[in-house]
Scaffold this motif. Structure first.
Motif, short mmCIF file in Angstrom:
data_model
loop_
_atom_site.label_atom_id
_atom_site.label_comp_id
_atom_site.label_asym_id
_atom_site.label_seq_id
_atom_site.Cartn_x
_atom_site.Cartn_y
_atom_site.Cartn_z
N PRO A 87 7.56 -11.60 14.10
CA PRO A 87 7.24 -11.12 14.37
C PRO A 87 7.37 -9.68 15.14
N TYR A 88 6.05 -8.42 14.50
CA TYR A 88 6.20 -7.26 14.60
C TYR A 88 8.08 -6.91 14.37
N ASP A 89 8.46 -7.28 13.27
CA ASP A 89 8.98 -6.98 12.02
C ASP A 89 8.64 -5.76 11.63
N THR A 90 9.51 -4.61 11.49
CA THR A 90 8.74 -3.27 10.13
C THR A 90 10.35 -2.71 9.79
N GLY A 91 9.77 -1.91 8.84
CA GLY A 91 10.59 -1.75 8.50
C GLY A 91 10.85 -2.25 6.61
N ILE A 92 8.92 -2.13 6.45
CA ILE A 92 8.91 -3.64 5.07
C ILE A 92 8.36 -2.27 4.13
N ILE A 93 8.77 -2.64 2.64
CA ILE A 93 8.79 -1.69 1.79
C ILE A 93 8.09 -2.99 0.55
N LEU A 94 6.77 -2.41 0.40
CA LEU A 94 6.35 -3.28 -0.99
C LEU A 94 5.99 -2.85 -2.27
N ASN A 95 7.02 -3.93 -2.93
CA ASN A 95 7.02 -2.80 -4.46
C ASN A 95 6.19 -3.05 -5.63
N ARG A 96 5.74 -4.16 -5.39
CA ARG A 96 4.09 -4.21 -6.36
C ARG A 96 3.38 -5.62 -5.08
N CYS A 97 2.33 -5.62 -5.42
CA CYS A 97 0.93 -6.91 -4.74
C CYS A 97 0.15 -7.38 -6.47
N GLU A 98 0.40 -8.86 -6.15
CA GLU A 98 -0.43 -9.16 -7.06
C GLU A 98 -0.96 -10.80 -6.58
N LYS A 99 -2.42 -11.39 -7.29
CA LYS A 99 -2.70 -12.22 -6.96
C LYS A 99 -2.31 -13.18 -7.45
N ASN A 100 -2.30 -14.18 -6.59
CA ASN A 100 -2.41 -15.52 -6.82
C ASN A 100 -3.29 -16.63 -6.21
N GLY A 101 -4.22 -16.51 -6.62
CA GLY A 101 -5.69 -17.83 -6.25
C GLY A 101 -6.16 -16.65 -5.08
N ALA A 102 -6.25 -17.27 -4.41
CA ALA A 102 -6.91 -16.03 -3.46
C ALA A 102 -6.23 -15.28 -2.72
N THR A 103 -5.19 -16.16 -3.00
CA THR A 103 -4.07 -15.22 -1.88
C THR A 103 -3.57 -13.91 -2.55
N THR A 104 -2.97 -12.55 -1.71
CA THR A 104 -2.45 -11.44 -2.24
C THR A 104 -0.65 -11.46 -2.17
N TRP A 105 -0.20 -11.58 -2.69
CA TRP A 105 1.23 -11.54 -2.89
C TRP A 105 1.76 -10.29 -2.95
N CYS A 106 3.07 -10.35 -2.01
CA CYS A 106 4.16 -8.55 -2.30
C CYS A 106 5.18 -8.67 -2.71
N SER A 107 5.60 -8.54 -3.72
CA SER A 107 7.23 -7.96 -3.52
C SER A 107 7.94 -7.05 -2.39
N ILE A 108 9.14 -7.77 -1.93
CA ILE A 108 9.26 -6.30 -0.90
C ILE A 108 10.53 -6.52 -0.80
N ASP A 109 10.91 -5.27 0.13
CA ASP A 109 12.79 -4.94 0.43
C ASP A 109 12.51 -4.53 2.26
N PHE A 110 13.23 -4.78 2.50
CA PHE A 110 13.51 -5.01 3.86
C PHE A 110 14.28 -4.24 4.38
N SER A 111 14.13 -3.57 5.70
CA SER A 111 14.93 -2.84 6.40
C SER A 111 15.36 -2.44 7.25
N PRO A 112 15.20 -3.69 7.94
CA PRO A 112 14.50 -3.97 10.14
C PRO A 112 15.55 -2.57 10.73
N ASP A 113 14.45 -1.89 11.67
CA ASP A 113 14.60 -1.00 12.22
C ASP A 113 15.94 -1.56 13.18
N ASP A 114 15.77 -3.16 13.23
CA ASP A 114 16.02 -3.40 15.37
C ASP A 114 17.52 -4.04 14.58
#
Length: 103
Positions: free
Chosen positions: A32-59
């Motif tokens: 919870p509260y993680d930051t530093g997430i970069i979205l590469n691309r997003c796509e729908k799968n049914g009613a849900t939108t999923w995003c491909s990410i890269d993550f560089s946590p600030d903590d």
């Protein structure tokens, strides 16, 4: 721009998946509260939108975290992400900073 985790209760985590599906293999988790997430691309799968990410946590300097299993381009449910206006001062970082300086 960077994103942060929202709508995840304290003590719970947001699963990071190998592909854009809740049935896909879990390859990591965000706190919870993680930051530093970069979205590469997003796509729908049914009613849900999923995003491909890269993550560089600030903590990362304050918490031991095994990020080796989180492959670049892994997927999360977008409803748990929100643009982050300030990635340097996440809730987790503030909590840890308070612990450090109050000892």
């Amino acid at each position: 721009s960077y994103y942060k985790v929202v709508n995840v209760a304290d003590g719970d985590t947001l699963s990071i998946r190998q592909s854009a599906s809740a049935a896909s293999k879990k390859v990591g988790e965000l706190q919870p509260y993680d930051t530093g997430i970069i979205l590469n691309r997003c796509e729908k799968n049914g009613a849900t939108t999923w995003c491909s990410i890269d993550f560089s946590p600030d903590d990362i300097m304050f918490f031991e975290r095994d990020l080796s299993s989180m492959h670049k381009g892994a997927w999360v449910n977008k409803k748990y992400l929100k643009p982050a206006s300030n990635i340097l001062y996440s809730q987790a970082w503030q909590t840890k900073k308070t612990e450090i300086y109050s000892e």
